[in-house]
Design a protein around this motif. Structure first.
Motif, PDB file in Angstrom:
ATOM      1  N   MET A 187       0.941  -1.310  -0.086  1.00 11.79           N
ATOM      2  CA  MET A 187       0.109   0.181   0.118  1.00 11.79           C
ATOM      3  C   MET A 187       0.927   1.236  -0.077  1.00 11.79           C
ATOM      4  SD  MET A 187      -2.998   1.253   0.017  1.00 11.79           S
ATOM      5  CE  MET A 187      -4.331   0.334   0.515  1.00 11.79           C
ATOM      6  N   GLY A 188       1.984   1.209   0.439  1.00  9.43           N
ATOM      7  CA  GLY A 188       2.985   2.682   0.558  1.00  9.43           C
ATOM      8  C   GLY A 188       3.426   2.896  -0.777  1.00  9.43           C
ATOM      9  N   ILE A 213       7.369   2.448  10.788  1.00 12.72           N
ATOM     10  CA  ILE A 213       8.644   2.829  10.597  1.00 12.72           C
ATOM     11  C   ILE A 213       9.389   2.457   9.440  1.00 12.72           C
ATOM     12  CG2 ILE A 213      11.143   3.258  11.715  1.00 12.72           C
ATOM     13  CD1 ILE A 213       9.875   2.509  14.479  1.00 12.72           C
ATOM     14  N   THR A 214       9.070   1.465   8.737  1.00  8.54           N
ATOM     15  CA  THR A 214       9.743   1.156   7.635  1.00  8.54           C
ATOM     16  C   THR A 214       8.951   1.441   6.353  1.00  8.54           C
ATOM     17  OG1 THR A 214       9.097  -1.126   7.984  1.00  8.54           O
ATOM     18  CG2 THR A 214      11.277  -0.811   8.909  1.00  8.54           C
ATOM     19  N   ASN A 215       7.875   1.816   6.631  1.00  3.15           N
ATOM     20  CA  ASN A 215       6.807   2.017   5.406  1.00  3.15           C
ATOM     21  C   ASN A 215       7.472   3.189   4.532  1.00  3.15           C
ATOM     22  OD1 ASN A 215       4.258   3.350   3.988  1.00  3.15           O
ATOM     23  ND2 ASN A 215       4.078   1.121   4.478  1.00  3.15           N
ATOM     24  N   ASN A 216       8.201   3.862   4.982  1.00  4.39           N
ATOM     25  CA  ASN A 216       8.817   5.147   4.106  1.00  4.39           C
ATOM     26  C   ASN A 216       9.872   4.553   3.022  1.00  4.39           C
ATOM     27  OD1 ASN A 216       9.112   8.245   3.895  1.00  4.39           O
ATOM     28  ND2 ASN A 216      11.307   7.488   4.157  1.00  4.39           N
ATOM     29  N   PHE A 217      10.288   3.393   3.269  1.00  5.41           N
ATOM     30  CA  PHE A 217      11.288   2.959   2.238  1.00  5.41           C
ATOM     31  C   PHE A 217      10.353   2.482   0.981  1.00  5.41           C
ATOM     32  CE2 PHE A 217      13.839   1.983   6.170  1.00  5.41           C
ATOM     33  CZ  PHE A 217      14.704   3.085   5.846  1.00  5.41           C
ATOM     34  N   ALA A 218       9.011   2.275   1.053  1.00  5.23           N
ATOM     35  CA  ALA A 218       8.235   2.161  -0.002  1.00  5.23           C
ATOM     36  C   ALA A 218       8.079   3.276  -0.918  1.00  5.23           C
ATOM     37  CB  ALA A 218       6.844   1.729   0.358  1.00  5.23           C
ATOM     38  N   LEU A 258      15.647  -1.639  -4.150  1.00  7.19           N
ATOM     39  CA  LEU A 258      16.589  -1.373  -3.121  1.00  7.19           C
ATOM     40  C   LEU A 258      15.667  -0.831  -1.805  1.00  7.19           C
ATOM     41  CD1 LEU A 258      19.091  -0.461  -1.721  1.00  7.19           C
ATOM     42  CD2 LEU A 258      18.856   1.846  -2.721  1.00  7.19           C
ATOM     43  N   GLY A 259      14.609  -0.261  -2.260  1.00 11.31           N
ATOM     44  CA  GLY A 259      13.592  -0.050  -0.874  1.00 11.31           C
ATOM     45  C   GLY A 259      12.989  -1.232  -0.027  1.00 11.31           C
ATOM     46  N   ILE A 260      12.589  -2.068  -1.061  1.00 12.45           N
ATOM     47  CA  ILE A 260      12.279  -3.648  -0.360  1.00 12.45           C
ATOM     48  C   ILE A 260      13.301  -3.903   0.501  1.00 12.45           C
ATOM     49  CG2 ILE A 260      11.226  -5.868  -0.687  1.00 12.45           C
ATOM     50  CD1 ILE A 260      10.030  -4.346  -3.460  1.00 12.45           C
TER      51      ILE A 260
END
Length: 475
Positions: A187-188, A213-218, A258-260
């Motif tokens: 969803m991100g 916290i990690t959703n920003n990497f999507a 890379l984000g994943i």
């Protein structure tokens, strides 16, 4: 009295007999219905001796979508298709909205302000600052969300997304996170604020915090335009013309992958430091495949997600437009405040493979990633003192011609290292204001909101520094 009692007794006996008869009939009917349903189920799933197995499309589809061999490739293909439809499909409506709101309506407002005799500073503040920031956010943000969220909701209603969670559960468990984090991460890619809200499906508070916290990497839709433009202008230009489009696409997909990877890495680090704990059991019952519910999908995706998120972005973007115009037009010692800040930040920016313009643009664009490129172009023209490009100080713009865009970047001293590190920093930097506000609303904690906001930007600066040093050693 005796006769009346006898009649009443007979009536009661007859009613009791009738009740038991009705009850027996209902009981028999219920038992018969259960046996009929069992027979239908058995007929579907049980193969008799000597009989060929019947084809069941749901079972066949599950074997493909949850297969260890085909599950992941099909998942990548499906999500790539959704992203491609979103990006390609949004180009036309985005261009139409930009044409109406920026190319046509903005000059009309300027003409009206001149007719009314509005002071130049109020004209600039209201129209070039507030209005343009709002117009850029609407034209860039609305079409992708209006396409992505319905597609995402259709996959959810169809029953495919639980299969994605099933496929990724083992990987997330290994890094100490929850399998359902795959849903919020996906969803991100449409919007990080919506991805944060989607973490509500995770019951464990610890694992939900990791997902938030990690959703920003999507890579959200606000950052796709930056990735595509820089990859096309700099990375694609390195390849032959016939392959430039493919090379650009591979570069953008590599950033998304890379984000994943960073999502898994950061989840692993958090689960072993600040958010230690046992991984909760994840019992997932795969729902049956269902036909899409178009009206409910449109309501859920457009009203509950698109409009609410867009409104929050607009609310935060308007003050940003004011700040951009003021910094570009308030003069001190012959230079604007923006130029003084750019000169101050330039040394550090160049040291990590970026520049002062990019750093200031990302500070000003905290309310909305959609205005990063227009802000960078405006600040580059301002700091390089380019004549005849753009519409003046504080007026954000974009160029349709890629060669003209490249000319602006070259005037700002950009190199291939600048482009590569901008793509990296576009992925790994602080969340936008809408996402930060959503994180606070969901966690109710200043501590976790601060961590979720600062951790990515620190990681982004460190990674850009490392890439810059390695680049300079090699080249």
């Amino acid at each position: 009295m005796n006769e009346a009692a006898t009649v009443n007794s007979d009536i009661l006996e007859e009613a009791a007999s009738l009740r038991w008869e009705i009850g027996d009939n209902m009981h028999d009917s219920l038992i018969e219905s259960i046996y009929e349903d069992a027979a239908k189920i058995a007929d579907k799933v049980v193969t008799k001796i000597g009989e060929k197995p019947r084809f069941n499309w749901e079972t066949t589809l599950d074997k493909l979508l949850t297969s260890r061999i085909f599950g992941f490739p099909l998942m990548v293909v499906m999500l790539t298709l959704v992203f491609w439809i979103t990006i390609s499909g949004a180009n036309v409506p985005s261009g139409m909205l930009a044409s109406v709101l920026i190319d046509q309506f903005h000059p009309m407002l300027k003409s009206l302000a001149a007719t009314v005799g509005l002071p130049w500073w109020l004209d600039g503040l209201l129209i070039d600052g507030m209005y343009l920031a709002m117009a850029w956010v609407i034209s860039v943000m609305l079409p992708p969300m209006a396409i992505f969220f319905p597609l995402f909701t259709l996959l959810e209603d169809f029953g495919y997304l639980p299969r994605v969670a099933f496929n990724l559960d083992n990987m997330f468990r290994r890094v100490g996170a929850h399998g359902k984090q795959s849903l919020s991460m996906t969803m991100g890619f449409g919007c990080n604020a919506a991805g944060v809200i989607a973490t509500r499906v995770i019951d464990s508070p610890r694992e939900r915090l990791i997902a938030i916290i990690t959703n920003n990497f999507a890579l959200c839709n606000g950052r796709w335009p930056t990735q595509i433009l820089i990859a096309t202008v700099f990375i694609g230009a390195l390849a032959p013309a016939a392959l430039s489009g493919l090379v650009s696409a591979v570069a953008v997909v590599s950033i998304a992958l890379l984000g994943i990877f960073l999502t898994f890495l950061t989840s692993w680090a958090l689960s072993r430091t600040m958010l230690k704990g046992e991984v909760s059991s994840f019992s997932l019952e795969l729902p049956p495949y269902r036909p899409p519910r178009i009206l409910q999908t449109l309501y859920t995706s457009l009203i509950d997600r698109t409009i609410i998120v867009l409104w929050r972005a607009i609310v935060f973007a308007v003050p940003s437009g004011i700040a951009i115009w003021l910094l570009s037009n308030i003069q001190i010692s012959g230079n604007s405040l923006a130029e003084h800040i750019i000169n101050f930040m330039d040394t550090f920016g160049l040291f990590i493979g970026l520049n002062g313009v990019i750093l200031l643009a990302y500070i000003l664009a905290i309310p909305a990633n959609e205005i990063v490129i227009p802000t960078i172009l405006m600040l580059t023209v301002l700091s390089a003192k380019m004549a005849g490009v753009g519409d003046g100080a504080g007026v954000m713009f974009e160029l349709d011609d890629l060669s003209a865009t490249m000319t602006v970047f070259q005037a700002g001293g950009w190199t291939l290292l600048t482009a590569v590190n901008l793509m990296l920093f576009s992925l790994i930097h602080n969340p936008c204001s809408t996402t930060i506000y959503t994180i606070y609303k969901e966690t109710g904690s200043v501590k976790w909101t601060t961590l979720a906001s600062l951790l990515p930007v620190v990681m982004g600066l460190v990674i850009c520094f490392v890439v810059a040093q390695v680049w300079r050693l090699l080249f």
